[in-house]
Design an enzyme around this catalytic site. Structure first.
Site, PDB file in Angstrom:
ATOM      1  N   SER A  12       0.808  -1.221   0.000  1.00 44.22           N
ATOM      2  CA  SER A  12       0.000   0.000   0.000  1.00 44.22           C
ATOM      3  C   SER A  12       0.842   1.272   0.000  1.00 44.22           C
ATOM      4  O   SER A  12       0.422   2.292  -0.553  1.00 44.22           O
ATOM      5  CB  SER A  12      -0.928   0.009   1.210  1.00 44.22           C
ATOM      6  N   ASP A 184      -0.591   7.918   9.142  1.00 42.57           N
ATOM      7  CA  ASP A 184      -1.466   7.207  10.068  1.00 42.57           C
ATOM      8  C   ASP A 184      -0.695   6.278  11.011  1.00 42.57           C
ATOM      9  O   ASP A 184      -1.265   5.393  11.622  1.00 42.57           O
ATOM     10  CB  ASP A 184      -2.510   6.389   9.297  1.00 42.57           C
ATOM     11  N   HIS A 187       1.610   4.346   7.042  1.00 43.09           N
ATOM     12  CA  HIS A 187       1.759   4.924   5.709  1.00 43.09           C
ATOM     13  C   HIS A 187       2.394   6.302   5.806  1.00 43.09           C
ATOM     14  O   HIS A 187       2.355   6.944   6.854  1.00 43.09           O
ATOM     15  CB  HIS A 187       0.392   4.993   5.021  1.00 43.09           C
TER      16      HIS A 187
END
Length: 233
Positions: A12, A184, A187
């Site tokens: 991600s 967060d 990330h």
């Protein structure tokens, strides 16, 4: 008109490479390599090194040998997640990453191995309560263990290593607070992606200077150099 490629391959953190403002890793690379290399953006949120093997096989099958000039390889944040179906034991993780590096090199690509960033558990668990409720556990200690294994692997395989844990520590605030580099807790924020961008271009300059954007010739002449009849285009 066919351009060689710079492959961004990972989970991600790679998938979100175009998502941050005011700085975006993906956009910055696309700008730096305009008319020089095409950026091949292949990020898969939630994926681990085990699942990445099949994905990379398909990516490489769609490219001619040597078409990918440079490739980043960035997995581990999910492999290190305890209690999750994403978790991959450390020895298998290293074996998978070695296999992925060798797949890239076997196809003519020049891989850059990207290490894991720093992690803030409090930020992450506040942002992802659904993962906490499912028993998924991420810790700085476990990420550091997987990152150390990546650094060792890079040395064994003779590939550049972008040590984001060390770089994030260097770019932390005066009180050692690195959370501004994170969106967060896991990330990256725009500032975190800028650290990765600078380190990636530094690694390319050191290892393969001919593939650094400053050393590559732009395809087709600049408009001011075009003859009116277009005969030199």
């Amino acid at each position: 008109t066919n351009y060689r490629k710079l492959l961004l391959f990972g989970d991600s953190i790679t998938e979100f490479a175009y998502n941050t403002e005011p700085f975006s890793l993906g956009a910055a690379l696309s700008s730096a390599y305009t008319r020089k290399l095409d950026i091949m953006h292949r990020g898969y949120a939630g994926y681990n090194s085990r699942w990445a093997r099949a994905v990379l096989r398909d990516i490489l099958a769609g490219c001619a040998p040597g078409e990918i000039a440079v490739a980043t390889l960035f997995f581990g944040a999910n492999d290190a997640c305890l209690g999750s179906p994403q978790a991959v034991p450390l020895d298998e993780f290293v074996a998978n990453m070695r296999h992925l590096l060798q797949m890239m090199r076997g196809h003519g690509a020049r891989p850059v191995l990207v290490g894991l960033g720093l992690f803030d558990r409090q930020m992450w668990e506040a942002a992802k309560p659904e993962q906490v409720s499912r028993g998924f556990v991420r810790t700085s200690e476990r990420l550091a263990q997987y990152n150390a294994a990546l650094e060792t692997l890079a040395g064994e395989e003779g590939v550049p290593f972008v040590d984001l844990q060390r770089l994030f520590a260097q770019h932390s605030g005066p009180d050692g607070d690195y959370r501004g580099l994170l969106a967060d807790g896991l990330h990256f924020s725009a500032k975190g992606y800028k650290v990765w961008y600078d380190a990636l271009l530094s690694a390319i300059a050191a290892q393969w200077p001919e593939w650094h954007p400053d050393n590559m010739q732009m395809r087709y002449p600049l408009w001011a150099d075009c003859l009116e009849d277009g005969s030199n285009v």
